[in-house]
Enzyme design. Structure first.
Site, PDB file in Angstrom:
ATOM      1  N   LYS A  29       0.842  -1.214   0.000  1.00  0.00           N
ATOM      2  CA  LYS A  29       0.000   0.000   0.000  1.00  0.00           C
ATOM      3  C   LYS A  29       0.869   1.254   0.000  1.00  0.00           C
ATOM      4  O   LYS A  29       0.650   2.174  -0.778  1.00  0.00           O
ATOM      5  CB  LYS A  29      -0.891   0.014   1.248  1.00  0.00           C
ATOM      6  CG  LYS A  29      -1.561   1.357   1.501  1.00  0.00           C
ATOM      7  CD  LYS A  29      -2.381   1.370   2.772  1.00  0.00           C
ATOM      8  CE  LYS A  29      -1.641   1.694   4.030  1.00  0.00           C
ATOM      9  NZ  LYS A  29      -1.454   3.119   4.365  1.00  0.00           N
ATOM     10  N   ASN A  30       1.875   1.273   0.875  1.00  0.00           N
ATOM     11  CA  ASN A  30       2.642   2.510   1.053  1.00  0.00           C
ATOM     12  C   ASN A  30       3.654   2.764  -0.060  1.00  0.00           C
ATOM     13  O   ASN A  30       4.327   3.796  -0.066  1.00  0.00           O
ATOM     14  CB  ASN A  30       3.318   2.515   2.429  1.00  0.00           C
ATOM     15  CG  ASN A  30       2.296   2.705   3.537  1.00  0.00           C
ATOM     16  OD1 ASN A  30       1.133   2.987   3.259  1.00  0.00           O
ATOM     17  ND2 ASN A  30       2.725   2.555   4.776  1.00  0.00           N
ATOM     18  N   CYS A  77      -4.538   8.150   9.761  1.00  0.00           N
ATOM     19  CA  CYS A  77      -4.657   7.495  11.061  1.00  0.00           C
ATOM     20  C   CYS A  77      -4.352   8.480  12.187  1.00  0.00           C
ATOM     21  O   CYS A  77      -3.419   9.284  12.094  1.00  0.00           O
ATOM     22  CB  CYS A  77      -3.686   6.325  11.154  1.00  0.00           C
ATOM     23  SG  CYS A  77      -4.228   4.894  10.216  1.00  0.00           S
ATOM     24  N   ARG A  98       1.154  14.787  13.557  1.00  0.00           N
ATOM     25  CA  ARG A  98       1.440  14.662  12.126  1.00  0.00           C
ATOM     26  C   ARG A  98       1.390  16.010  11.386  1.00  0.00           C
ATOM     27  O   ARG A  98       0.575  16.214  10.477  1.00  0.00           O
ATOM     28  CB  ARG A  98       0.513  13.629  11.466  1.00  0.00           C
ATOM     29  CG  ARG A  98       0.543  12.290  12.177  1.00  0.00           C
ATOM     30  CD  ARG A  98      -0.244  11.230  11.458  1.00  0.00           C
ATOM     31  NE  ARG A  98       0.523  10.573  10.406  1.00  0.00           N
ATOM     32  CZ  ARG A  98       0.036   9.645   9.596  1.00  0.00           C
ATOM     33  NH1 ARG A  98      -1.214   9.288   9.692  1.00  0.00           N
ATOM     34  NH2 ARG A  98       0.792   9.090   8.680  1.00  0.00           N
ATOM     35  N   ASP A 124       4.968   0.710  11.912  1.00  0.00           N
ATOM     36  CA  ASP A 124       3.740   0.098  11.392  1.00  0.00           C
ATOM     37  C   ASP A 124       3.575  -1.358  11.831  1.00  0.00           C
ATOM     38  O   ASP A 124       2.560  -1.994  11.514  1.00  0.00           O
ATOM     39  CB  ASP A 124       3.698   0.200   9.858  1.00  0.00           C
ATOM     40  CG  ASP A 124       3.461   1.626   9.391  1.00  0.00           C
ATOM     41  OD1 ASP A 124       3.124   2.483  10.228  1.00  0.00           O
ATOM     42  OD2 ASP A 124       3.627   1.896   8.181  1.00  0.00           O
ATOM     43  N   ARG A 159      -8.483  -0.439   4.682  1.00  0.00           N
ATOM     44  CA  ARG A 159      -7.595   0.559   4.077  1.00  0.00           C
ATOM     45  C   ARG A 159      -6.237  -0.056   3.753  1.00  0.00           C
ATOM     46  O   ARG A 159      -5.527   0.456   2.886  1.00  0.00           O
ATOM     47  CB  ARG A 159      -7.394   1.746   5.027  1.00  0.00           C
ATOM     48  CG  ARG A 159      -8.641   2.581   5.217  1.00  0.00           C
ATOM     49  CD  ARG A 159      -8.329   3.815   6.031  1.00  0.00           C
ATOM     50  NE  ARG A 159      -7.092   4.404   5.583  1.00  0.00           N
ATOM     51  CZ  ARG A 159      -6.193   5.000   6.380  1.00  0.00           C
ATOM     52  NH1 ARG A 159      -6.432   5.119   7.661  1.00  0.00           N
ATOM     53  NH2 ARG A 159      -5.084   5.484   5.897  1.00  0.00           N
TER      54      ARG A 159
HETATM   55  C1  EPZ Z   1       4.407   7.080   6.289  1.00  0.00           C
HETATM   56  O1  EPZ Z   1       3.662   8.134   6.869  1.00  0.00           O
HETATM   57  C2  EPZ Z   1       3.482   5.892   6.236  1.00  0.00           C
HETATM   58  N1  EPZ Z   1       2.313   6.198   5.441  1.00  0.00           N
HETATM   59  C3  EPZ Z   1       3.062   5.501   7.644  1.00  0.00           C
HETATM   60  O2  EPZ Z   1       2.253   4.332   7.583  1.00  0.00           O
HETATM   61  C4  EPZ Z   1       4.313   5.188   8.461  1.00  0.00           C
HETATM   62  O3  EPZ Z   1       3.935   4.890   9.781  1.00  0.00           O
HETATM   63  C5  EPZ Z   1       5.264   6.377   8.436  1.00  0.00           C
HETATM   64  O4  EPZ Z   1       5.554   6.754   7.064  1.00  0.00           O
HETATM   65  C6  EPZ Z   1       6.575   6.092   9.126  1.00  0.00           C
HETATM   66  O5  EPZ Z   1       7.210   4.995   8.547  1.00  0.00           O
HETATM   67  C7  EPZ Z   1       2.309   5.953   4.136  1.00  0.00           C
HETATM   68  O6  EPZ Z   1       3.307   5.553   3.546  1.00  0.00           O
HETATM   69  C8  EPZ Z   1       1.049   6.191   3.399  1.00  0.00           C
HETATM   70  P1  EPZ Z   1       6.498  10.446   8.295  1.00  0.00           P
HETATM   71  P2  EPZ Z   1       4.215   9.627   6.851  1.00  0.00           P
HETATM   72  O7  EPZ Z   1       6.356  11.772   7.647  1.00  0.00           O
HETATM   73  O8  EPZ Z   1       5.013   9.837   5.633  1.00  0.00           O
HETATM   74  C9  EPZ Z   1       6.898  13.860  11.583  1.00  0.00           C
HETATM   75  C10 EPZ Z   1       0.280   3.070   7.804  1.00  0.00           C
HETATM   76  O9  EPZ Z   1      -0.220   2.513   8.804  1.00  0.00           O
HETATM   77  N2  EPZ Z   1       6.682  14.926  10.569  1.00  0.00           N
HETATM   78  O10 EPZ Z   1       7.675   9.602   7.921  1.00  0.00           O
HETATM   79  O11 EPZ Z   1       3.056  10.508   7.106  1.00  0.00           O
HETATM   80  C11 EPZ Z   1       5.658  13.012  11.847  1.00  0.00           C
HETATM   81  O12 EPZ Z   1       4.749  13.683  12.688  1.00  0.00           O
HETATM   82  C12 EPZ Z   1       0.853   4.471   7.918  1.00  0.00           C
HETATM   83  O13 EPZ Z   1       0.337   2.539   6.685  1.00  0.00           O
HETATM   84  C13 EPZ Z   1       6.837  16.257  10.958  1.00  0.00           C
HETATM   85  O14 EPZ Z   1       7.119  16.556  12.107  1.00  0.00           O
HETATM   86  O15 EPZ Z   1       5.155   9.605   8.115  1.00  0.00           O
HETATM   87  C14 EPZ Z   1       6.280  11.777  12.461  1.00  0.00           C
HETATM   88  O16 EPZ Z   1       6.504  11.991  13.820  1.00  0.00           O
HETATM   89  C15 EPZ Z   1       0.586   5.098   9.247  1.00  0.00           C
HETATM   90  N3  EPZ Z   1       6.616  17.233  10.016  1.00  0.00           N
HETATM   91  C16 EPZ Z   1       7.612  11.653  11.721  1.00  0.00           C
HETATM   92  O17 EPZ Z   1       7.830  12.916  11.088  1.00  0.00           O
HETATM   93  C17 EPZ Z   1       6.293  16.945   8.726  1.00  0.00           C
HETATM   94  O18 EPZ Z   1       6.117  17.885   7.933  1.00  0.00           O
HETATM   95  C18 EPZ Z   1       7.668  10.580  10.651  1.00  0.00           C
HETATM   96  O19 EPZ Z   1       6.487  10.650   9.870  1.00  0.00           O
HETATM   97  C19 EPZ Z   1       6.163  15.592   8.358  1.00  0.00           C
HETATM   98  C20 EPZ Z   1       6.372  14.602   9.289  1.00  0.00           C
END
Ligand code: EPZ
Length: 424
Positions: free
Chosen positions: A22-23, A120, A125, A310, A402
């Protein structure tokens, strides 16, 4: 709303075909906006998020053809012209990956209006790093009425961007934006997740110039235009890890087919440490138990190649019946412990201390009515239900749909008693 029922305490035995990730599929689909030619993706899983993104791409002007196969769909996405540069709240609020159309839209059209995302409920986020990255590339960004407005009338420019924390979505977005920018973009401290590399490889097949794929420094030399390509989505390491944990939890013997063991090695090594039998070979992993109780094992979520957030909920479910105490630390999201109170309904003994959960293993879980709170938490409840004595009912299962393709069928084929009661 549908409910999933499970009559538990039966070992899973058999084989499970792992779907496309999915991701990986979601960002790959958004990449189709970067070209007026057709992008064909194969091994695309049949999931609600994929259907929602098809809807969004349709609003933006893509024409999409979908051919259903036994193992995933083939999607051909052609965006001859972008009809609208607005990604509406109604869709973007449903899942976070839809926000990633921001990069391709502003790169191709020099303007985009994208609703702030949903997804989620696992933490705040924020989107600050997306905004700062695009600003560095010359875009003007405003936040108006819950929308991000990005404008780069002269086009995006290459820039050196050092991410203060590793973010998968920010890396996807800036990498896509940089493919059509003027000059070279360097993304330092980029995410190394296999899904990022998969997107980069597809972009290269579309004519992008990217170096450092799979490393934390990506160098992207902007090109005039990208062209069409055909690309196979990598296998879903989170789905594979989830079924591996389910097999271990039920004392079963399951072969996961169509997997790339090296991309979920962190999960496999934790399972080995807990006493699970793991036999990994090219394209296949066998997970088995010798009947002995599992050992409590600590886990810390990390960015790739560490143990993925995840799989944290699912691993916690596994530890609820292990011998001893395990400490599970969540370092990626600040509020990803919603499953703790639901696991407690099965009789699990878990206490929370900031970013740590302390799990004291109990002999057995007992079935209970529970509520799914987010996608991966739902999978943890399924795992607990498969091991628990009695009949479990899981509510709010739309979260599962999802991210897990045909979950009941896959588990039933391994001897699970699991069925869905459709909402009337
Ligand atoms: C991706 O989300 C995945 N989603 C998530 O999977 C996964 O948990 C996550 O990466 C971490 O591996 C998809 O691929 C669709 P991040 P993403 O930006 O990209 C902070 C699932 O269950 N951050 O890597 O949204 C954020 O708050 C989902 O399939 C900022 O602070 O995650 C977090 O603490 C859930 N500012 C950290 O970075 C920003 O502008 C990492 O999040 C962006 C992110």
């Amino acid at each position: 709303m549908d409910t999933i029922h499970i009559r538990g305490a039966r070992p899973l035995k058999g084989a499970i075909q792992i779907s496309g990730a999915k991701n990986a599929a979601l960002p790959l689909m958004t990449a189709a906006l970067l070209t007026d030619e057709a992008l064909t993706l194969t091994n695309v899983p049949q999931l609600t998020d994929v259907r929602s993104l098809i809807r969004l791409l349709g609003v933006l002007g893509s024409e999409i053809e979908r051919v259903t196969g036994p193992h995933g769909d083939a999607l051909t996405i052609r965006t001859a012209t972008i009809r609208s540069t607005t990604a509406p709240y109604e869709i973007v609020s449903q899942f976070r990956a839809s926000f990633w159309v921001l990069g391709p839209l502003v790169a191709r059209c020099r303007t985009a209006k994208v609703s702030l995302p949903g997804g989620c409920a696992i933490g705040a986020r924020p989107v600050d790093l997306y905004i700062k990255g695009l600003q560095k590339m010359g875009a003007e960004i405003d936040l108006v009425d819950g929308y991000v407005l990005a404008n780069a009338p002269e086009g995006l420019k290459g820039a050196i961007i050092r991410l203060p924390i590793v973010s998968v979505g920010v890396t996807h977005t800036l990498m896509m934006a940089a493919t059509l920018a003027d000059g070279e973009t360097i993304i330092e401290n980029a995410a190394r997740e296999p899904e990022v590399a998969d997107l980069a490889n597809c972009l290269v097949a579309m004519g992008a110039r990217i170096q450092g794929i799979g490393t934390s420094t990506l160098r992207i030399e902007g090109v005039e235009r990208l062209h069409g390509a055909t690309h196979r989505v990598i296998s879903d390491r989170i789905e594979a890890g989830t079924y591996a944990i389910a097999a271990a939890m039920t004392g079963g013997d399951v072969t996961l087919a169509g997997v790339e063991p090296e991309i979920f090695e962190a999960a496999l090594s934790l399972l080995r440490a807990a006493g699970v039998g793991v036999d990994a070979r090219q394209g296949e992993v066998r997970i088995f138990r010798n009947g002995e109780r599992l050992q409590a094992t600590n886990a810390v979520t990390q960015v790739y190649p560490g143990f993925p957030t995840d799989l944290q909920a699912q691993f916690m479910a596994l530890m609820t019946t292990a011998a001893g105490e395990s400490e599970i630390t969540e370092t990626i999201f600040e509020n990803r412990f919603m499953h703790v109170q639901e696991l407690a309904r099965f009789g699990a003994d878990i206490s929370l201390h900031g970013d740590k959960a302390l799990v004291r293993g109990v002999e057995k879980l007992k079935a209970a009515p529970v509520m799914a709170s987010d996608l991966r938490a739902s999978a943890a409840l399924v795992i607990a239900g498969l091991a628990a004595e009695g009949e479990t009912a899981i509510n709010r299962v739309y979260h599962l749909d999802r991210g897990f393709e045909r979950i009941e069928q896959k588990l039933c084929a391994c001897g699970a008693e699991i069925w869905r009661a459709k909402a009337s």
